[in-house]
Design a protein around this motif. Structure first.
Motif, mmCIF file in Angstrom:
data_model
loop_
_atom_site.group_PDB
_atom_site.id
_atom_site.type_symbol
_atom_site.label_atom_id
_atom_site.label_comp_id
_atom_site.label_asym_id
_atom_site.label_seq_id
_atom_site.Cartn_x
_atom_site.Cartn_y
_atom_site.Cartn_z
ATOM 1 N N PHE A 34 0.807 -1.224 0.000
ATOM 2 C CA PHE A 34 0.000 0.000 0.000
ATOM 3 C C PHE A 34 0.840 1.274 0.000
ATOM 4 N N PHE A 35 1.948 1.283 0.730
ATOM 5 C CA PHE A 35 2.709 2.519 0.896
ATOM 6 C C PHE A 35 3.914 2.647 -0.041
ATOM 7 N N VAL A 36 4.277 1.582 -0.746
ATOM 8 C CA VAL A 36 5.390 1.651 -1.692
ATOM 9 C C VAL A 36 4.918 1.321 -3.102
ATOM 10 N N ALA A 37 4.302 0.159 -3.282
ATOM 11 C CA ALA A 37 3.941 -0.301 -4.630
ATOM 12 C C ALA A 37 2.857 0.559 -5.265
ATOM 13 N N VAL A 38 1.810 0.886 -4.536
ATOM 14 C CA VAL A 38 0.721 1.687 -5.113
ATOM 15 C C VAL A 38 1.204 3.092 -5.500
ATOM 16 N N PRO A 39 1.959 3.799 -4.643
ATOM 17 C CA PRO A 39 2.475 5.100 -5.089
ATOM 18 C C PRO A 39 3.427 4.981 -6.291
ATOM 19 N N MET A 40 4.227 3.926 -6.349
ATOM 20 C CA MET A 40 5.124 3.737 -7.493
ATOM 21 C C MET A 40 4.325 3.506 -8.776
ATOM 22 N N MET A 41 3.243 2.770 -8.693
ATOM 23 C CA MET A 41 2.397 2.570 -9.877
ATOM 24 C C MET A 41 1.798 3.898 -10.315
ATOM 25 N N GLY A 42 1.376 4.722 -9.368
ATOM 26 C CA GLY A 42 0.862 6.048 -9.714
ATOM 27 C C GLY A 42 1.922 6.898 -10.382
ATOM 28 N N LEU A 43 3.153 6.825 -9.898
ATOM 29 C CA LEU A 43 4.256 7.557 -10.503
ATOM 30 C C LEU A 43 4.522 7.069 -11.930
ATOM 31 N N CYS A 44 4.460 5.775 -12.152
ATOM 32 C CA CYS A 44 4.649 5.221 -13.502
ATOM 33 C C CYS A 44 3.541 5.661 -14.444
ATOM 34 N N VAL A 45 2.309 5.684 -13.967
ATOM 35 C CA VAL A 45 1.190 6.143 -14.799
ATOM 36 C C VAL A 45 1.381 7.607 -15.170
ATOM 37 N N TYR A 46 1.772 8.433 -14.206
ATOM 38 C CA TYR A 46 2.005 9.850 -14.474
ATOM 39 C C TYR A 46 3.122 10.033 -15.499
ATOM 40 N N ASN A 47 4.213 9.286 -15.343
ATOM 41 C CA ASN A 47 5.334 9.375 -16.266
ATOM 42 C C ASN A 47 4.906 8.981 -17.683
ATOM 43 N N ALA A 48 4.183 7.877 -17.816
ATOM 44 C CA ALA A 48 3.729 7.437 -19.139
ATOM 45 C C ALA A 48 2.794 8.457 -19.767
#
Length: 104
Positions: A34-48
């Motif tokens: 919840f505190f590492v993987a989900v924010p990283m996925m959000g960061l990847c979506v923003y980057n893409a």
């Protein structure tokens, strides 16, 4: 009979210790998710999303690249099993060229 009771008592203690450890590990991985993987996925979506916007702006300003009919690209040894057999399953007429060139 005393030996069997002692064995069962040790077995129960070992099982309880393992269950306690497993529960702690489960909560650790839940927090990591919840505190590492989900924010990283959000960061990847923003980057893409931002990279795709930049790419779309570049194509809009400069146009798409000229079609060059290289012999080793877009080879069709047999037709695709859907549609007219010449378009891939995720074909995009604005981006993907056919063997004879762009559609538009």
């Amino acid at each position: 009979s005393r030996l069997g009771f002692r064995y069962m008592s040790t077995f129960k203690e070992a099982t309880l210790a393992e269950e306690t450890h497993a529960l702690g590990t489960m909560y650790l991985w839940k927090k990591i998710s919840f505190f590492v993987a989900v924010p990283m996925m959000g960061l990847c979506v923003y980057n893409a999303y931002t990279k795709e916007k930049e790419h779309a702006k570049h194509i809009e300003e400069h146009g798409r690249p000229e079609f060059v009919p290289y012999a080793h690209l877009r080879i069709r040894s047999k037709p695709f099993p859907w549609g007219d057999g010449n378009h891939s399953l995720i074909h995009n007429r604005h981006v993907n060229a056919l063997p004879e060139g762009y559609e538009e």
